[in-house]
Scaffold this motif. Structure first.
Motif, short mmCIF file in Angstrom:
data_model
loop_
_atom_site.label_atom_id
_atom_site.label_comp_id
_atom_site.label_asym_id
_atom_site.label_seq_id
_atom_site.Cartn_x
_atom_site.Cartn_y
_atom_site.Cartn_z
N TRP A 1 16.72 -5.79 20.13
CA TRP A 1 17.37 -5.98 18.83
C TRP A 1 17.49 -4.64 18.09
O TRP A 1 18.56 -4.29 17.57
N LEU B 1 15.82 -14.22 18.97
CA LEU B 1 14.81 -13.70 19.89
C LEU B 1 14.08 -14.83 20.62
O LEU B 1 13.70 -14.68 21.78
N GLN C 1 14.26 -9.19 23.39
CA GLN C 1 13.00 -8.72 22.82
C GLN C 1 13.27 -7.93 21.53
O GLN C 1 14.39 -7.44 21.32
#
Length: 289
Positions: free
Chosen positions: A211, A201, A207
């Motif tokens: 995910w 990330l 972001q």
């Protein structure tokens, strides 16, 4: 007698030794210093510029396609703007200077001047003769670069060729098995051998919501369980992915032969050990959290 399959798997083991040493430059303060001198500041910008530079003044679409695992929005924050600060040729020169400084610092003068490193360079370059350009855009761009004269830089260069050849081969396998960029990262992290979620990330432009959405897509395919671990089918798919990558990437190792691959792997461990011991990689890169 070494079979085609076992030789391909030997190639995977060899890659896992050579690739990290090549990658040290991307984590090196020397790279940050060299690119800052060109007006390129920050890890993201330095990484994108130095890895993409062999492709020429490429824009974000082409580079994001070749990098695959990166969010194109991250790439677009730096390209094509970075080429107005420094042309690709200047970035490549800075990258090579950083590699020289990094390897000399991590390996030390005795290993840099050793017969073992010179032998490793010869073997890695011979293996790279078995690489193929078709459908491998990042490797093909790297293959156009000249081979440095000094053995430690020739070894680093050859390791880069083998890294990008396998990388392009791996992307073909990901497409065949229908894993999109973030699904590939999420499933690799779930194996316990991939990059930590927080590192993905922080460095790939995704972001937390991205995910989680990728996790949900993998669950719907029966590849991920509710706790974020791989299911039996997920383990099987990741194994198939690595085997397919091995097959697509076997050319360099067939060129070298089983004995040569074994020797290159052995020498690669000799080079990698001191680099790891010297703290070449941030401790937070690996792991599932």
């Amino acid at each position: 007698m070494t079979t085609e399959i076992s030789l391909a798997r030997m190639g995977r083991r060899c890659h896992h030794v050579l690739n990290p040493l090549h990658s040290t430059v991307y984590f090196s303060p020397d790279l940050a210093d060299e690119t800052a001198a060109l007006g390129i500041h920050g890890w993201e910008a330095a990484y994108v510029a130095t890895r993409a530079a062999p492709m020429g003044p490429a824009g974000p679409g082409r580079v994001a396609s070749a990098f695959y695992h990166f969010n194109q929005e991250l790439i677009a924050r730096h390209l094509p703007a970075v080429w107005s600060l420094a042309p690709p040729a200047a970035v490549l020169d800075a990258r090579l200077r950083a590699a020289d400084l990094t390897l000399r610092r991590l390996l030390g003068p005795e290993l840099i001047a050793s017969a073992e490193l010179a032998e490793a360079a010869r073997l890695a370059l011979r293996a790279a003769e078995g690489c193929a350009r078709p459908a491998r855009p990042l490797y093909a761009a790297y293959a156009d670069l000249p081979v440095p004269d000094e053995p430690h830089l020739a070894y680093w260069h050859a390791a880069g060729l083998l890294r990008e050849h396998r990388g392009d081969s791996h992307l073909a396998a990901l497409l065949a098995l229908e894993l999109d960029p973030l699904e590939a990262l999420v499933s690799h992290t779930a194996t316990g051998r991939g990059m930590a979620r927080r590192w993905v990330l922080a460095t790939r432009g995704w972001q937390p919501a991205d995910w989680e959405a990728a996790q949900e897509r993998l669950r719907k395919r029966g590849l991920l369980d509710e706790d974020g671990g791989l299911t039996r089918e997920g383990v099987r798919l990741r194994s198939e992915l690595e085997d397919l990558t091995d097959r697509i990437d076997r050319g360099p190792y067939e060129r070298l032969g089983a004995e040569g691959v074994e020797r290159l792997t052995e020498l690669g461990k000799v080079m990698l050990g001191p680099a790891v011991a010297a703290g070449a990689f941030p401790p937070e890169v690996m792991g599932g959290a």
